[in-house]
Write a protein that holds these residues in place. Sequence first.
Motif, short mmCIF file in Angstrom:
data_model
loop_
_atom_site.label_atom_id
_atom_site.label_comp_id
_atom_site.label_asym_id
_atom_site.label_seq_id
_atom_site.Cartn_x
_atom_site.Cartn_y
_atom_site.Cartn_z
N LEU A 74 1.09 -1.14 0.49
CA LEU A 74 0.05 -0.17 -0.30
C LEU A 74 0.80 1.03 0.06
CD1 LEU A 74 -2.65 -0.51 2.37
CD2 LEU A 74 -2.77 -0.34 0.52
N THR A 75 1.58 1.24 0.42
CA THR A 75 2.66 2.48 0.92
C THR A 75 3.72 2.44 -0.43
OG1 THR A 75 4.01 1.43 2.37
CG2 THR A 75 2.77 2.56 3.59
N GLY A 76 3.87 1.61 -0.93
CA GLY A 76 4.90 1.36 -2.33
C GLY A 76 4.01 2.65 -3.34
N VAL A 77 2.63 2.09 -3.08
CA VAL A 77 1.69 2.51 -4.33
C VAL A 77 1.99 3.91 -4.49
CG1 VAL A 77 -0.40 2.74 -5.46
CG2 VAL A 77 0.54 0.14 -4.81
N GLY A 78 1.40 3.90 -2.44
CA GLY A 78 1.11 5.51 -2.60
C GLY A 78 2.80 6.22 -2.57
N ILE A 79 3.56 6.16 -2.68
CA ILE A 79 5.22 7.17 -3.43
C ILE A 79 4.56 7.10 -4.38
CG2 ILE A 79 7.69 6.11 -3.22
CD1 ILE A 79 7.98 5.01 -0.87
N TRP A 80 4.48 5.56 -5.74
CA TRP A 80 4.93 6.23 -6.93
C TRP A 80 3.56 7.14 -7.23
CZ3 TRP A 80 7.51 5.74 -10.40
CH2 TRP A 80 8.65 4.48 -10.31
N PHE A 81 2.01 7.63 -6.14
CA PHE A 81 1.09 8.08 -6.71
C PHE A 81 1.74 9.63 -5.98
CE2 PHE A 81 -2.83 10.62 -5.27
CZ PHE A 81 -3.83 10.68 -6.33
N SER A 82 2.11 9.90 -4.55
CA SER A 82 2.60 11.21 -3.96
C SER A 82 3.78 11.62 -5.08
CB SER A 82 3.39 10.82 -2.91
OG SER A 82 4.33 10.18 -2.53
N ILE A 83 4.67 10.61 -5.21
CA ILE A 83 5.90 11.52 -6.41
C ILE A 83 5.09 12.18 -7.61
CG2 ILE A 83 7.74 9.90 -5.26
CD1 ILE A 83 8.08 8.17 -7.58
N ALA A 84 4.06 11.27 -8.56
CA ALA A 84 4.16 11.74 -9.42
C ALA A 84 3.16 12.88 -8.92
CB ALA A 84 2.87 10.66 -9.91
N LEU A 85 2.57 13.24 -8.59
CA LEU A 85 1.96 14.54 -8.01
C LEU A 85 3.09 15.63 -7.92
CD1 LEU A 85 -1.40 13.54 -5.45
CD2 LEU A 85 -1.30 14.42 -7.82
N VAL A 86 3.96 15.47 -6.85
CA VAL A 86 4.67 16.32 -6.31
C VAL A 86 5.37 16.86 -7.39
CG1 VAL A 86 6.38 16.85 -5.02
CG2 VAL A 86 4.59 15.98 -4.21
N SER A 87 6.51 15.45 -8.24
CA SER A 87 7.73 16.00 -8.98
C SER A 87 7.34 15.49 -9.94
CB SER A 87 8.80 15.72 -7.85
OG SER A 87 9.43 15.57 -9.12
N PRO A 88 6.44 15.50 -11.19
CA PRO A 88 6.08 14.58 -12.36
C PRO A 88 7.15 14.99 -13.34
CG PRO A 88 5.04 16.78 -12.24
CD PRO A 88 5.16 17.24 -10.79
N ALA A 89 8.18 15.80 -13.92
CA ALA A 89 9.20 15.93 -14.12
C ALA A 89 10.58 14.87 -13.73
CB ALA A 89 9.73 17.23 -14.61
N GLY A 90 10.64 15.19 -12.52
CA GLY A 90 11.27 14.57 -12.07
C GLY A 90 11.11 12.87 -11.97
N THR A 91 10.19 12.19 -11.59
CA THR A 91 9.74 10.85 -11.33
C THR A 91 9.55 10.67 -13.29
OG1 THR A 91 7.62 11.10 -9.68
CG2 THR A 91 7.49 8.85 -11.76
N GLY A 92 9.32 11.23 -14.51
CA GLY A 92 9.30 11.04 -15.53
C GLY A 92 10.84 10.22 -15.80
N SER A 93 11.88 11.44 -15.48
CA SER A 93 12.87 11.12 -15.71
C SER A 93 13.86 10.26 -15.45
CB SER A 93 13.30 12.09 -15.83
OG SER A 93 13.67 13.52 -16.55
N LEU A 94 13.12 9.89 -13.94
CA LEU A 94 13.36 8.50 -13.60
C LEU A 94 13.19 7.02 -14.17
CD1 LEU A 94 14.09 9.31 -9.62
CD2 LEU A 94 15.74 9.11 -11.46
#
Length: 425
Positions: A74-94
């Motif tokens: 659950l928290t693993g999915v939460g991390i992906w959800f939260s980083i996509a909200l907060v830093s979409p450009a950084g998440t996309g690059s990684l």
Amino acid sequence: MDFPFWIHPYISGGQLIASIAILHVFISHFAVGMGLYVVLAEQKAVKNEDGELLKFVKTNSSLILFISAILGALTGVGIWFSIALVSPAGTGSLISIFVWGWASEWVFFVLEISALLMYYYTWDKISHKTHIFIGWLYFIGAFFSLVIIAGIIAFQLTPGTWNTDRTFWSAFFNASYLPQVVGRFGISLILAAVYSTLVLSFTKNERVKKTAGHFSGIFAAAGFILTFGGFYWWEISLPQNIQGLLSGGNAILTNFFRYASFTALGLAIVSLFFTFVIPKKINIVVAVILMVTGLYSFGYYEFARERARKPFIIMDYMYANGILKSEVSRLNKEGILSETDWTLLGKPDTKIAKGRAVFEAECVSCHEIEGYNALKPKVQGMGEQDIAFFLTMLDSNPLMPPFVGTETERKALAAYINKEVNGGS
């Protein structure tokens, strides 16, 4: 960088990610260490024909199932959800840089969860040899998940030659990768020992308590050696300027790094004392104290590690606000708002409205006017012109990116901040 992202008046992006991420990494490291713990403890119990110790191991495996497979997922999915909200450009690059790394990690994650379910639900239903083999599969899946993710996390702080050659392998095998693997595996062993004390606190059989307590102590001792050794290696693998920040160059960063070390040392002393010297005295109070201390120590370290790479998401490549370092010169001519259309939607064509749009595009990923990492204490009492001048010197702070945009946008941002902080017009 034209991605809308998280904007909330009371909960910053950093707080949102931290609230989920620290709990998740705590759980995920526990899953690795406890995977090794239960399979070795089961081997020991089977070899010695110790039925009571086998019951203790089975209870630990139920704890893994609940914490790792449920809370961890659950928290693993939460991390992906939260980083996509907060830093979409950084998440996309990684994702784009490590697409095959992420794919491999998911294979090991599926192996980990599948083996864990088989391990738990086949207790007393298959031979010990087969059951132990399934336990090893679980540990292998969990361990290699850590090995892969450690490379990606380390890359953000020490990308090494990737900034010039752009290859997957140079990104993954960066300078701080192996130190992180060693240190994080050590943390995993510590957490296994700490979590096992929770089960021990409910164990009435004093012989099992002593045997399992000593076994946990061995895990704790090995874990502390690997942790302190790995993270000393990690510190000296970092660039000199970051080492300087950790060792006194930045008060907040230095303090959090020291807090991580001191709480880890305290955890080592207390856990080793109870597991080796007086395992029969382990109770729920001791177990909770150890777990909370471990969570604080890990939290302090993760905060220091994240802050050490500021002002970047990916060192020397992308700033924390999603602006590429290579794009700064162009955006200073064309304007930051030319790349962030979403910040202008529904806003009037006024100086204050444009200033707010610049704030949302460039500042809100790290700062709020009031609240977490607030701007108000930094600029309160300044006039609009003083704030505008202050914005030209942001990167004099080694943890801050430069202001990016035209002079008109800088003055608009100053007007907006002045209005919000000082009530200016």
